[in-house]
Structures are given as structure tokens and as C-alpha cells.
Write a protein that holds these residues in place. Structure first.
Motif, PDB file in Angstrom:
ATOM      1  N   VAL A  69      27.064  89.770  58.173  1.00  0.00           N
ATOM      2  CA  VAL A  69      27.058  89.378  59.765  1.00  0.00           C
ATOM      3  C   VAL A  69      27.967  88.054  59.968  1.00  0.00           C
ATOM      4  CG1 VAL A  69      25.022  87.933  59.635  1.00  0.00           C
ATOM      5  CG2 VAL A  69      25.513  88.846  61.809  1.00  0.00           C
ATOM      6  N   ARG A  70      28.672  88.258  61.203  1.00  0.00           N
ATOM      7  CA  ARG A  70      29.617  87.238  61.719  1.00  0.00           C
ATOM      8  C   ARG A  70      29.101  86.715  62.996  1.00  0.00           C
ATOM      9  NH1 ARG A  70      35.658  88.746  62.919  1.00  0.00           N
ATOM     10  NH2 ARG A  70      36.171  86.830  63.720  1.00  0.00           N
ATOM     11  N   THR A  71      28.794  85.327  62.814  1.00  0.00           N
ATOM     12  CA  THR A  71      28.166  84.818  64.169  1.00  0.00           C
ATOM     13  C   THR A  71      29.315  83.911  64.791  1.00  0.00           C
ATOM     14  OG1 THR A  71      27.655  82.842  62.906  1.00  0.00           O
ATOM     15  CG2 THR A  71      25.983  84.570  63.207  1.00  0.00           C
ATOM     16  N   TYR A  72      29.044  83.773  66.126  1.00  0.00           N
ATOM     17  CA  TYR A  72      29.835  82.665  66.984  1.00  0.00           C
ATOM     18  C   TYR A  72      30.078  81.461  66.396  1.00  0.00           C
ATOM     19  CZ  TYR A  72      29.751  86.864  70.374  1.00  0.00           C
ATOM     20  OH  TYR A  72      30.100  88.123  70.901  1.00  0.00           O
ATOM     21  N   THR A  73      28.900  81.222  65.942  1.00  0.00           N
ATOM     22  CA  THR A  73      28.832  79.707  65.259  1.00  0.00           C
ATOM     23  C   THR A  73      29.750  79.561  64.437  1.00  0.00           C
ATOM     24  OG1 THR A  73      26.597  79.490  65.956  1.00  0.00           O
ATOM     25  CG2 THR A  73      27.247  78.065  64.556  1.00  0.00           C
ATOM     26  N   SER A 128      23.519  88.541  69.821  1.00  0.00           N
ATOM     27  CA  SER A 128      23.406  86.974  69.235  1.00  0.00           C
ATOM     28  C   SER A 128      24.432  86.831  68.243  1.00  0.00           C
ATOM     29  CB  SER A 128      21.969  86.806  68.738  1.00  0.00           C
ATOM     30  OG  SER A 128      21.087  87.444  69.306  1.00  0.00           O
ATOM     31  N   VAL A 129      25.117  87.849  67.875  1.00  0.00           N
ATOM     32  CA  VAL A 129      26.299  87.618  66.797  1.00  0.00           C
ATOM     33  C   VAL A 129      27.570  88.442  67.371  1.00  0.00           C
ATOM     34  CG1 VAL A 129      24.452  87.596  64.935  1.00  0.00           C
ATOM     35  CG2 VAL A 129      25.465  89.790  65.428  1.00  0.00           C
ATOM     36  N   LYS A 130      28.450  87.972  66.483  1.00  0.00           N
ATOM     37  CA  LYS A 130      29.884  88.815  67.055  1.00  0.00           C
ATOM     38  C   LYS A 130      29.964  90.079  66.561  1.00  0.00           C
ATOM     39  CE  LYS A 130      34.633  87.250  67.434  1.00  0.00           C
ATOM     40  NZ  LYS A 130      35.584  86.283  67.075  1.00  0.00           N
ATOM     41  N   GLU A 131      29.586  90.112  65.089  1.00  0.00           N
ATOM     42  CA  GLU A 131      29.344  91.528  64.745  1.00  0.00           C
ATOM     43  C   GLU A 131      28.502  91.402  63.467  1.00  0.00           C
ATOM     44  OE1 GLU A 131      33.573  92.223  63.976  1.00  0.00           O
ATOM     45  OE2 GLU A 131      33.435  91.685  61.637  1.00  0.00           O
TER      46      GLU A 131
END
Lengths: 197, 94
Positions: free
Chosen positions: A88-92, B23-26
């Protein structure tokens, strides 16, 4: 999660949304490895440099800083492996990565400017000033107080460095990396291990 | 009762997937499956429905010789999710 599609209430909808957002945000992906790597590399470089310079009075010991090149290479390898495993890749993650990239670029440009203009006396004050920025911001983004405190410590040491324009200025880097990267690095590692069992 | 709610989102699993992706980018399919506790088959069907509605982008590729499916919410998905939450809030008078 029930698999069949059935009628469910607005309260249940909100509960699902809340629970999923929490699940996505509760991940703590930072295990402190790079904080510890850079913390220890800088700590070793500055203490060795100062000790050997004091004993031998020979400037050649400044070459110990070449160890940072090894750290950079390891960092690339580490990030490559980490990104490959990432589910998973988060904005954070992206924001923190951007903040540290800015720091790397600014450090590179500042070192070049000071080398060209011959203002090496300013270098350590600026290094300490710059160390504080990504550390403080990462602490704010991750809501992790030890990094915020570490960033502030760097700024205080940056002010102190103005009054230490001798070779002892090298020693200011040790408490800076200890407070900004080494201690928070171990705390991040402990938190990560606790969360990931 | 929920006529005004988007039927694509008003499904427990699809709503869970959208809540995760907002909530997440991918995220990879495996991550979504782990967080929603859904079966791979059911999740595949729901992901396809969200994709057909234009709410998510699905990229299938190979990573280290293994198939990898990555999902990402689209602008249309974000708007639909926001409208859904707004409708819920109005209904609940939050």
C-alpha cells in the motif's frame, strides 16, 4: 466482512467507513532503519573526525565522511527493496519522502555553495539547521513527538554552534543526531515491532 | 429507505473497499483483502463493479513473476464517496 449484499442501516454504513479509514491509517510503516543508519553514520563520523583530528592534528581524517557515500548506497538498496514489498502507498509516505528529498537536495546545494564561497565556518551551523527541518516535519506528519523534540534540539544546537567556531563544533553533531535520529529511530523500531508483532 | 444513496456504494464490501482506498494513494488487492476479510472471489467481483462504475482504477501487472493487482480511487470515486457520506449525514442529521 459479510459477503452478501443486504440492507444495512446508515449507522452501519458510517461504522464501516470509520473502521476502514482507521485500519488504513493505523499502519505504522516506519521501522526506523534509515534514522538509525544515518544517526549512527554521522555519530561515528563526527566523533572519529574530532578525536583523530585532536590527537594527530592531521586534516586527512576528514575523509572519514566518505562513509556517508556507503550509507547513501545502502539507502538506495534499502528503499528499492522496501518499495518492492510495499502493498500500500499512503499520502503520508509520499509527503515524508518528499520532505527528505528536499532535505537531501538542500544539503547538496548548500555544501556546494559553501565549498565555492569558502564559508566552511557556516557549514556546521547550516547542517544543524537543516537537520531540524525534515526531522520536525516528519514528527508532525507521523504525529511522533520524539522526532519533533529532535528537530527542536537541532535548531538549539544550530544557535549554539555560532558561539563554537572551533573544531569542537564537530562535536555538536553528536547530540544532534542522537536526539533527532538515533533515539527516535530506536523508538520507531520498537513501535513498529510492537504493531507488527 | 436509502433510495437516495448510491447503490454502487451502498454495499458493505464495496463501501469498505472505497473507504480504504479514499485513505491511501493506492493499495494492492492483497492489502484490501486482508483489511476487509473478504474472500478473493467476492472481492474480485466487487472490485470489478467499482471499476465498471468508474470509481476506481485497477492496474494488473507482474511483479517478480507474480501477478499483482493495484487499486486506486478515481476523481469520480472521490466525488461519489463524498456524496454518499453527505447523504448519510443528512439522513442521520449529523
Amino acid at each position: 466482512m459479510p459477503q452478501e449484499e443486504e440492507h444495512f442501516s446508515a449507522h452501519q454504513s458510517l461504522a464501516i467507513i470509520e473502521s476502514m479509514i482507521q485500519k488504513a491509517q493505523n499502519r505504522f510503516s516506519e521501522n526506523g532503519t534509515l534514522y538509525l543508519l544515518w544517526g549512527w553514520v554521522i555519530f561515528i563520523c563526527c566523533t572519529f573526525h574530532y578525536t583523530l583530528l585532536t590527537i594527530t592534528q592531521n586534516q586527512i581524517w576528514g575523509n572519514i565522511w566518505a562513509l556517508t557515500i556507503v550509507a547513501v548506497l545502502y539507502q538506495f538498496y534499502f528503499l528499492f527493496k522496501k518499495n518492492k514489498k510495499k502493498a500500500v502507498r499512503t499520502y503520508t509516505d509520499d509527503i515524508i519522502s518528499g520532505v527528505w528529498s528536499c532535505f537531501g537536495i538542500v544539503m547538496g546545494i548548500a555544501s556546494f555553495i559553501m565549498y565555492k564561497l569558502g564559508s566552511w565556518s557556516l557549514l556546521y551551523s547550516f547542517i544543524l539547521l537543516f537537520y531540524g527541518i525534515p526531522t520536525f516535519l516528519s514528527g508532525i506528519i507521523m504525529r511522533f513527538k520524539p522526532l519533533i523534540i529532535g528537530g527542536i534540539c537541532c535548531w538549539i544546537l544550530s544557535i549554539i554552534s555560532v558561539f563554537v567556531q572551533t573544531k569542537e563544533i564537530l562535536l555538536l553533531l553528536a547530540p544532534a543526531v542522537l536526539s533527532a535520529w538515533i533515539i527516535p529511530g530506536y523508538l520507531l523500531k520498537a513501535k513498529y515491532n510492537q504493531q507488527n508483532g | 429507505m436509502f433510495k437516495e444513496l448510491d447503490p454502487i456504494l451502498h454495499s458493505q464490501l464495496r463501501l469498505a473497499v472505497m473507504s480504504l482506498l479514499i485513505s491511501v494513494k493506492e493499495a494492492e488487492f492483497t492489502f484490501i483483502r486482508e483489511k476487509t476479510n473478504a474472500t478473493a472471489g467476492n472481492l474480485s467481483v466487487q472490485v470489478q463493479k467499482l471499476k465498471d462504475a468508474g470509481y476506481i482504477d485497477v492496474v494488473k501487472q507482474f511483479k517478480d513473476n507474480y501477478p499483482q493487482t493495484t487499486c486506486k480511487i478515481t476523481e469520480a470515486g472521490i466525488s461519489a464517496f463524498e456524496a454518499y457520506v453527505k447523504a448519510l449525514q443528512e439522513y442521520l442529521k449529523v
